[in-house]
Design a protein around this motif. Structure first.
Motif, PDB file in Angstrom:
ATOM      1  N   CYS A   1     -45.129 -82.804  37.213  1.00 27.93           N
ATOM      2  CA  CYS A   1     -45.743 -81.596  36.661  1.00 27.93           C
ATOM      3  C   CYS A   1     -45.813 -80.520  37.739  1.00 27.93           C
ATOM      4  O   CYS A   1     -45.669 -80.801  38.929  1.00 27.93           O
ATOM      5  CB  CYS A   1     -47.133 -81.891  36.112  1.00 27.93           C
ATOM      6  SG  CYS A   1     -48.239 -82.635  37.314  1.00 27.93           S
TER       7      CYS A   1
ATOM      8  N   SER B   1     -50.042 -86.260  35.584  1.00 27.26           N
ATOM      9  CA  SER B   1     -49.216 -85.906  34.433  1.00 27.26           C
ATOM     10  C   SER B   1     -49.291 -84.434  34.053  1.00 27.26           C
ATOM     11  O   SER B   1     -48.409 -83.944  33.354  1.00 27.26           O
ATOM     12  CB  SER B   1     -49.582 -86.774  33.233  1.00 27.26           C
ATOM     13  OG  SER B   1     -50.970 -86.758  33.026  1.00 27.26           O
ATOM     14  N   ALA B   2     -50.333 -83.718  34.499  1.00 22.60           N
ATOM     15  CA  ALA B   2     -50.445 -82.308  34.128  1.00 22.60           C
ATOM     16  C   ALA B   2     -51.275 -81.556  35.157  1.00 22.60           C
ATOM     17  O   ALA B   2     -52.221 -82.102  35.734  1.00 22.60           O
ATOM     18  CB  ALA B   2     -51.084 -82.174  32.753  1.00 22.60           C
TER      19      ALA B   2
ATOM     20  N   ALA C   1     -51.196 -84.037  29.171  1.00 22.95           N
ATOM     21  CA  ALA C   1     -50.882 -82.610  29.145  1.00 22.95           C
ATOM     22  C   ALA C   1     -52.152 -81.796  29.357  1.00 22.95           C
ATOM     23  O   ALA C   1     -53.250 -82.254  29.044  1.00 22.95           O
ATOM     24  CB  ALA C   1     -50.256 -82.235  27.799  1.00 22.95           C
TER      25      ALA C   1
END
Length: 142
Positions: free
Chosen positions: A19, A59-60, A100
Motif C-alpha cells: 500500500c 494493507s492500507a 482497505a
C-alpha cells in the motif's frame, strides 16, 4: 490524463509493498513485513521507518491532511493512528483483518474495510491529556 513515471524507489522494502499514501512532500509505503516507510518525494530519501503491525501485512494507508496524521490498517486487525514524528497516537484493535482505508477530508471521516464489513470513523481533534495535538503517545520508530 496520462500516467508518466517520474521516480522508482528500487529496494524500498525487503518485503512486497502492499500500500501507499501521499502527503506532499512525503510518500508513505507499507509492506508485507509490517513496516511503514516515509520517503522524501523530491529526493527519494528514506526519512523514517515505523513498525506497528507486528510483522503482519500493512494493507492500507491513509493520510488525514487536516490533522497531519497517518492511519495504517493491517491484517492483524489493527487500525493505528500515527503522528508525523512516528508516534502511535491511537490503536483500535478489530477482531478480523483490515484490508482497505480511505480518508474523506471534506467531512473528516475515515472508512476502513475488513472481512465483509465496513467501519466508519469520525475524526476529531483531541486536546492535551490524551492528545493527538501534543504529539504524545508511544514512539514506534524503528
Amino acid at each position: 490524463m496520462a500516467l508518466v513515471p517520474s521516480r522508482v524507489l528500487a529496494g524500498a522494502h525487503d518485503a512486497p509493498v502492499t500500500c501507499a499514501a501521499y502527503a506532499r512532500p512525503k510518500l508513505w509505503t507499507g509492506c508485507r513485513g509490517g513496516l511503514i516507510k516515509c520517503w522524501d518525494e523530491g529526493t527519494g530519501a528514506s526519512l523514517q521507518t515505523l513498525d506497528g503491525h507486528g510483522g503482519g501485512i500493512v494493507s492500507a494507508l491513509a493520510f488525514a491532511e487536516s490533522f497531519r496524521h497517518l492511519v495504517s490498517a493491517g491484517n492483524d486487525g489493527a487500525l493505528v493512528c500515527w503522528s508525523e514524528k512516528g508516534r502511535v497516537l491511537q490503536r483500535v484493535q478489530h477482531a478480523t483483518p483490515l484490508y482497505a482505508a480511505a480518508h474523506d477530508p471534506a467531512r473528516n471521516r475515515l472508512v476502513v474495510g475488513g472481512r465483509g464489513v465496513v467501519h466508519l470513523y469520525e475524526l476529531r481533534e483531541v486536546r492535551r491529556g490524551g492528545s493527538f495535538a501534543d504529539d504524545g503517545g508511544e514512539d514506534a520508530s524503528a
